[in-house]
Design a protein around this motif. Structure first.
Motif: not given
Length: 421
Positions: A192-202, A404-410
């Motif tokens: 979710n972080k990768l997809v939404t981040g890309y679509q939001n031009f992060e 857990v998701g947020e820290e692992t993603y980081a």
């Protein structure tokens, strides 16, 4: 008379189906901490781990290192005598683990009405639908692939997130052990972080996806995972019948690199049963075939487990240093420092065998030894073996999933960025 017999058989069949669907109750199952003080203590605990009734929740590390084990009321009586006989210090952490399981279930009820599965302990069908819908709605960067099917005919689905500019590949898998519900949730969080981040031009995500394509398998053991939801919460293995009443293979002991050379069992009822042969399981074969299909293209191989708060490098099968160990540790430090910066969660990093104990047949060792992927890591997520939430173990409430998701993603983002040229 024939009609009466028919209805009796039908009723018995329905009753049997209902019984099979009923959740096993872990009432008065105790979570016990052991503190082995001698090598003999460590050896005894290692031998007992082969018994299905002696459910080790943490790694057996060595002397003066705590080991947590779950025992039924009958098993507690039996092993308490053995602890006393061999003078193994022990203490009860939880008198009734069912209370923790009930708490976890209540935490899931609170989010049941929410449509999104992100940050939740979603079921197999929900996860498959999520990936399919994501690919449908974001076809410019998301696709999926069925790497194989399980004994119970469930798909082993991989979500692929990439752009036309993507070069190197990143592998991430979750859910190899059925009861580790926090890991599929974490894989979904990352997707979710990768997809939404890309679509939001992060900028950070755009940069990542213009170099890497992510291949993420949220459920490597969907049969066991579903069984842990419907029937036996603390199931670990897959669900292939082996012999007699013994079901399942520990998929993380089944990979065909240094298979059965230590830390595994040849007893089919054991939770660490390595299988009848190396690579015997459909789930193992699916991952190996998929990785080998793109051999030489992988930047890193990440397999996500819980719990313990460790970021493991190879090797698991030997105490020897893996190739270029200093570099592996340097990359693990970058990842764990970034992870800590999110919520203050501290991970220990290094070779799993050196930090804990020998365990052969793991996917991370196979990725290095057979597939030639240098940067292969095994993550063990929250909680730690001591400190906050440690008494939950595998039953951590769902409301911890976003943290857990947020820290692992980081941590993963920091790692893959450090591997970019």
């Amino acid at each position: 008379m024939i009609q009466t017999k028919f209805f009796i058989c039908l009723a018995l069949g329905l009753m049997a189906s209902f019984a099979r669907a009923e959740q096993f109750q872990f009432k008065n199952y105790r979570l016990v901490n052991l503190l082995p003080e001698t090598p003999v203590h460590v050896q005894l605990i290692s031998e007992w781990e082969e018994n299905a009734e002696f459910d080790v929740w943490t790694r057996i590390k060595g002397t003066n290192e705590r080991v947590t084990v779950l025992l039924s009321p009958d098993a507690f009586l039996k092993y308490s005598l053995l602890f006393k006989l061999f003078k193994i210090p022990n203490s009860i952490v939880e008198e009734d683990i069912q209370a923790r399981i009930d708490e976890q279930q209540r935490s899931m009820v609170l989010t049941k009405s929410q449509k999104s599965i992100v940050g939740k302990f979603a079921r197999y069908s929900e996860i498959i639908s999520y990936i399919d819908n994501l690919a449908l709605q974001n076809s410019d960067i998301v696709s999926s692939y069925v790497a194989g099917t399980t004994y119970e005919n469930r798909n082993l689905k991989v979500a692929i997130i990439k752009t036309p500019a993507s070069k190197k590949k990143v592998w991430i898998d979750c859910g190899i052990h059925a009861r580790e519900w926090m890991t599929p949730s974490t894989c979904i969080w990352i997707i979710n972080k990768l997809v939404t981040g890309y679509q939001n031009f992060e900028p950070e995500v755009v940069q990542l996806l213009n170099y890497y394509e992510f291949h993420i398998m949220p459920l490597q053991n969907p049969d066991g995972y579903e069984y842990s939801h419907t029937t036996y919460r603390l199931w670990r293995k897959n669900r292939r019948p082996i012999r007699g009443n013994c079901i399942g293979v520990d998929l993380n002991r089944n990979y065909g690199y240094k298979w059965m050379t230590g830390g595994s069992s040849d007893q089919p009822c054991s939770d660490i049963y390595a299988g009848p042969s190396a690579d015997s399981e459909a789930e193992t074969q699916a991952v190996e075939n998929y990785i080998n299909k793109y051999k030489g293209d992988w930047a890193t191989f990440l397999t996500i487990h819980t719990y313990g708060q460790w970021w493991f490098t190879s090797w698991g099968y030997t105490y020897d240093d893996p190739p270029e160990y200093d570099d592996l540790k340097a990359k693990a430090k970058i990842a764990t420092d970034a992870l800590k910066a999110v919520n203050g969660t501290v991970f220990t990093y290094g070779s799993s065998a050196q930090i804990l104990y020998i365990a052969s047949g793991g996917s991370d060792d196979w990725a290095v030894g057979n597939a030639g992927i240098k940067y292969s890591f095994c993550l063990e997520l929250r909680p730690g073996q001591t400190g906050i939430d440690s008494n939950y173990g595998f039953t951590l409430p769902e409301d911890r999933a976003p943290m857990v998701g947020e820290e692992t993603y980081a941590g993963i983002v920091a790692l893959v960025k450090s591997l970019m040229p």
